[in-house]
Design an enzyme around this catalytic site. Sequence first.
Site, short mmCIF file in Angstrom:
data_model
loop_
_atom_site.label_atom_id
_atom_site.label_comp_id
_atom_site.label_asym_id
_atom_site.label_seq_id
_atom_site.Cartn_x
_atom_site.Cartn_y
_atom_site.Cartn_z
N TYR A 67 0.67 -1.09 0.09
CA TYR A 67 0.02 -0.05 0.07
C TYR A 67 1.04 1.22 0.01
O TYR A 67 0.48 2.33 -0.61
CB TYR A 67 -0.82 0.10 1.08
CG TYR A 67 -2.14 -0.85 0.77
CD1 TYR A 67 -3.21 -0.57 -0.01
CD2 TYR A 67 -2.20 -2.41 1.30
CE1 TYR A 67 -4.18 -1.36 -0.47
CE2 TYR A 67 -3.39 -3.05 0.82
CZ TYR A 67 -4.26 -2.69 0.17
OH TYR A 67 -5.32 -3.44 -0.42
N ASN A 97 -12.17 3.30 -7.41
CA ASN A 97 -10.91 3.74 -7.10
C ASN A 97 -10.55 4.26 -5.66
O ASN A 97 -11.40 5.04 -5.05
CB ASN A 97 -10.39 4.60 -8.21
CG ASN A 97 -10.56 4.01 -9.42
OD1 ASN A 97 -10.71 3.27 -9.59
ND2 ASN A 97 -10.52 5.03 -10.54
N HIS A 114 -14.98 1.50 -2.39
CA HIS A 114 -14.00 0.43 -1.97
C HIS A 114 -12.91 1.63 -1.12
O HIS A 114 -11.72 0.72 -0.69
CB HIS A 114 -13.21 -0.08 -3.19
CG HIS A 114 -13.88 -1.11 -3.80
ND1 HIS A 114 -13.71 -1.58 -5.13
CD2 HIS A 114 -15.10 -1.37 -3.44
CE1 HIS A 114 -14.53 -2.22 -5.56
NE2 HIS A 114 -15.47 -2.45 -4.70
N CYS A 125 -9.15 0.55 17.93
CA CYS A 125 -10.36 1.10 18.27
C CYS A 125 -10.89 1.81 17.17
O CYS A 125 -12.13 2.22 17.51
CB CYS A 125 -9.85 2.55 19.28
SG CYS A 125 -8.81 3.63 18.11
N THR A 182 -14.00 0.26 -15.98
CA THR A 182 -14.03 -0.73 -15.12
C THR A 182 -14.26 -2.03 -15.87
O THR A 182 -15.22 -2.26 -16.72
CB THR A 182 -15.25 -0.60 -14.08
OG1 THR A 182 -15.27 -1.62 -13.20
CG2 THR A 182 -16.49 -0.17 -14.67
N SER A 183 -13.80 -3.18 -15.33
CA SER A 183 -13.94 -4.31 -15.95
C SER A 183 -15.48 -5.07 -15.53
O SER A 183 -15.93 -5.86 -16.17
CB SER A 183 -12.96 -5.34 -15.40
OG SER A 183 -12.87 -5.51 -14.23
N GLU A 209 -11.67 -1.88 -23.97
CA GLU A 209 -12.45 -2.98 -24.46
C GLU A 209 -13.92 -3.34 -24.18
O GLU A 209 -14.49 -2.66 -23.37
CB GLU A 209 -11.47 -4.15 -24.15
CG GLU A 209 -11.13 -4.40 -22.77
CD GLU A 209 -10.21 -5.20 -22.33
OE1 GLU A 209 -10.25 -6.00 -21.55
OE2 GLU A 209 -8.84 -5.19 -23.19
P1 OAD Z 1 -9.95 -3.47 -13.62
O1 OAD Z 1 -8.36 -3.70 -13.59
O2 OAD Z 1 -10.78 -4.76 -13.32
O3 OAD Z 1 -10.39 -2.87 -14.95
C1 OAD Z 1 -10.04 -1.93 -15.53
C2 OAD Z 1 -10.70 -1.70 -16.73
O4 OAD Z 1 -10.34 -0.42 -17.22
C3 OAD Z 1 -10.65 -2.76 -17.72
O5 OAD Z 1 -11.98 -3.13 -18.32
C4 OAD Z 1 -9.87 -2.11 -19.10
O6 OAD Z 1 -9.99 -2.53 -20.45
C5 OAD Z 1 -10.18 -0.74 -18.57
N1 OAD Z 1 -9.33 0.37 -19.04
C6 OAD Z 1 -7.95 0.59 -19.20
N2 OAD Z 1 -7.32 1.57 -19.48
C7 OAD Z 1 -8.24 2.40 -19.84
C8 OAD Z 1 -8.47 3.68 -20.27
N3 OAD Z 1 -7.49 4.43 -20.45
N4 OAD Z 1 -9.59 3.96 -20.48
C9 OAD Z 1 -10.55 3.48 -20.38
N5 OAD Z 1 -10.52 2.18 -19.95
C10 OAD Z 1 -9.38 1.79 -19.77
O7 OAD Z 1 -10.33 -2.36 -12.59
P2 OAD Z 1 -11.80 -2.18 -11.79
O8 OAD Z 1 -12.80 -2.39 -12.60
O9 OAD Z 1 -11.71 -0.86 -11.37
O10 OAD Z 1 -11.03 -3.77 -5.74
O11 OAD Z 1 -11.69 -3.36 -10.64
C11 OAD Z 1 -12.73 -3.37 -9.62
C12 OAD Z 1 -12.02 -3.81 -8.38
O12 OAD Z 1 -11.20 -4.92 -8.30
C13 OAD Z 1 -11.05 -2.64 -7.71
O13 OAD Z 1 -11.72 -1.49 -7.18
C14 OAD Z 1 -10.07 -3.45 -6.57
C15 OAD Z 1 -9.95 -4.60 -7.56
O14 OAD Z 1 -9.73 -5.76 -7.00
C16 OAD Z 1 -10.63 -3.48 -4.60
O15 OAD Z 1 -9.47 -3.55 -4.12
C17 OAD Z 1 -11.61 -3.86 -3.45
ZN ZN Z 2 -6.81 3.17 17.86
#
Ligand code: OAD
Ligand code: ZN
Length: 235
Positions: A67, A97, A114, A125, A182-183, A209
Amino acid sequence: MPDSLKEARQLLAEARNIAILSGAGVSAESGVPTFRGAAGLWRKFRPEDLATPEAFAHDPKTSWEWYSWRRGIVAGVQPNRGHFALAKTECTVITQNVDGLHQRAGSKNVIEVHGSIWLLRCTQCRREWEDLSPAIELMPHCKCGGLARPGVVWFGESLDPNVWAAAETAARSCDVLIVAGTSAVVYPAAGLAPIAKAEGAKIIEVNLETTSLSASVDYSFTGPSGVILPQLLDR
Ligand code: OAD
Ligand code: ZN
């Protein structure tokens, strides 16, 4: 300009209530790595070693190292044109994000489903506080002496019910939902698009995609969000 883009722009111009669900792709052009895909974090790192309550209990130092590294990356980058286009638009930003880039771009109404890497929470605490320093000490502690954890949602944890309720309300009450970068595989966040659609909202997807959502959205734009979001939103 393609007709579909003109139509989507029109839809947004006339919308009374716009919401956006953003994912890691929206920050990709800023230089923040996404999770899935060829260069994604989950190719190099195993979530079960870093991003679960069990991993943190077993080896908090390794989890904190990861992190801290991510905090350092985000501290060194800037919001991109996609973030700024959203910040200039009156809308509710529901984001998966944890990087805080929407707020840095100027968005006021941001729901972080998230959590945030800038938030720390005491494992004893439960106190929460913000720490924006890029170089945080490796094992930060609360003033009560308890070990702090990152204020993010880990695998196997549920979302904060109040935060989720706000996200669901935003999805239910918008007339257009933009789903960008987002995927759409992580639930419950991915379920916000069908929730909005069921209430009659139009759905506009922006992604490099096609995703599992693409077939059921009203408009699907394939391209980088830093280019497409301004095309959709800039007046
Ligand atoms: P992902 O990494 O799963 O997906 C990213 C998406 O963004 C994919 O569908 C790519 O095709 C697309 N992408 C990449 N670059 C891009 C760009 N420049 N413009 C437009 N699209 C683009 O990320 P999330 O869907 O955010 O959770 O993942 C969801 C959650 O899974 C995250 O919040 C995280 C992860 O595990 C936790 O940490 C709880
Ligand atoms: Zn504390």
